[in-house]
Design a protein around this motif. Structure first.
Motif, short mmCIF file in Angstrom:
data_model
loop_
_atom_site.label_atom_id
_atom_site.label_comp_id
_atom_site.label_asym_id
_atom_site.label_seq_id
_atom_site.Cartn_x
_atom_site.Cartn_y
_atom_site.Cartn_z
N PRO A 155 0.84 -1.20 0.00
CA PRO A 155 0.00 0.00 0.00
C PRO A 155 0.88 1.25 0.00
O PRO A 155 1.91 1.30 0.66
N ALA A 156 0.46 2.27 -0.74
CA ALA A 156 1.18 3.54 -0.77
C ALA A 156 0.83 4.35 0.49
O ALA A 156 -0.26 4.20 1.05
N THR A 157 1.76 5.18 0.92
CA THR A 157 1.49 6.10 2.03
C THR A 157 0.90 7.39 1.45
O THR A 157 0.97 7.63 0.26
N SER A 158 0.36 8.23 2.31
CA SER A 158 -0.20 9.50 1.87
C SER A 158 0.87 10.58 1.88
O SER A 158 1.74 10.60 2.74
N ASN A 159 0.78 11.51 0.92
CA ASN A 159 1.69 12.64 0.90
C ASN A 159 1.08 13.79 1.70
O ASN A 159 -0.02 13.67 2.25
N SER A 160 1.76 14.93 1.75
CA SER A 160 1.29 16.06 2.56
C SER A 160 -0.03 16.65 2.08
O SER A 160 -0.73 17.31 2.84
N GLU A 161 -0.40 16.42 0.82
CA GLU A 161 -1.67 16.91 0.29
C GLU A 161 -2.79 15.88 0.46
O GLU A 161 -3.91 16.09 0.01
N GLY A 162 -2.49 14.74 1.05
CA GLY A 162 -3.49 13.71 1.27
C GLY A 162 -3.63 12.70 0.15
O GLY A 162 -4.40 11.77 0.25
N GLY A 163 -2.89 12.89 -0.93
CA GLY A 163 -2.91 11.93 -2.03
C GLY A 163 -1.88 10.84 -1.81
O GLY A 163 -1.14 10.85 -0.82
N ALA A 164 -1.82 9.91 -2.71
CA ALA A 164 -0.86 8.81 -2.60
C ALA A 164 0.55 9.31 -2.90
O ALA A 164 0.76 10.12 -3.79
#
Length: 72
Positions: A24-33
């Protein structure tokens, strides 16, 4: 039309001599993958490489990355 391969989380496969696992990908600072840690992203192969990673295009709805694993 190119058909992309959809692999399940935890699946392992070999790409150009490297062993990869779907995670699973983690979330970036903008809330996207985030693509951080993805073998394809970090080795400048570009996205997808015939393997579907974007959740909205996957049956399980999960954004994933392809993580290189080292054999022990």
């Amino acid at each position: 039309m190119i058909m992309e391969k959809v692999l399940d989380i935890g699946d392992k496969f070999t790409f150009r001599g490297s062993s990869l696992r779907v995670e699973p990908a983690t979330s970036n600072s903008e809330g996207g993958a985030s693509c951080e840690g993805c073998y394809f992203f970090e080795h400048a192969f570009g996205c997808y490489n015939d393997y579907q990673c974007i959740g909205k295009n996957r049956p399980d709805g999960t954004d994933v990355i392809f993580k290189e694993i080292k054999e022990e």
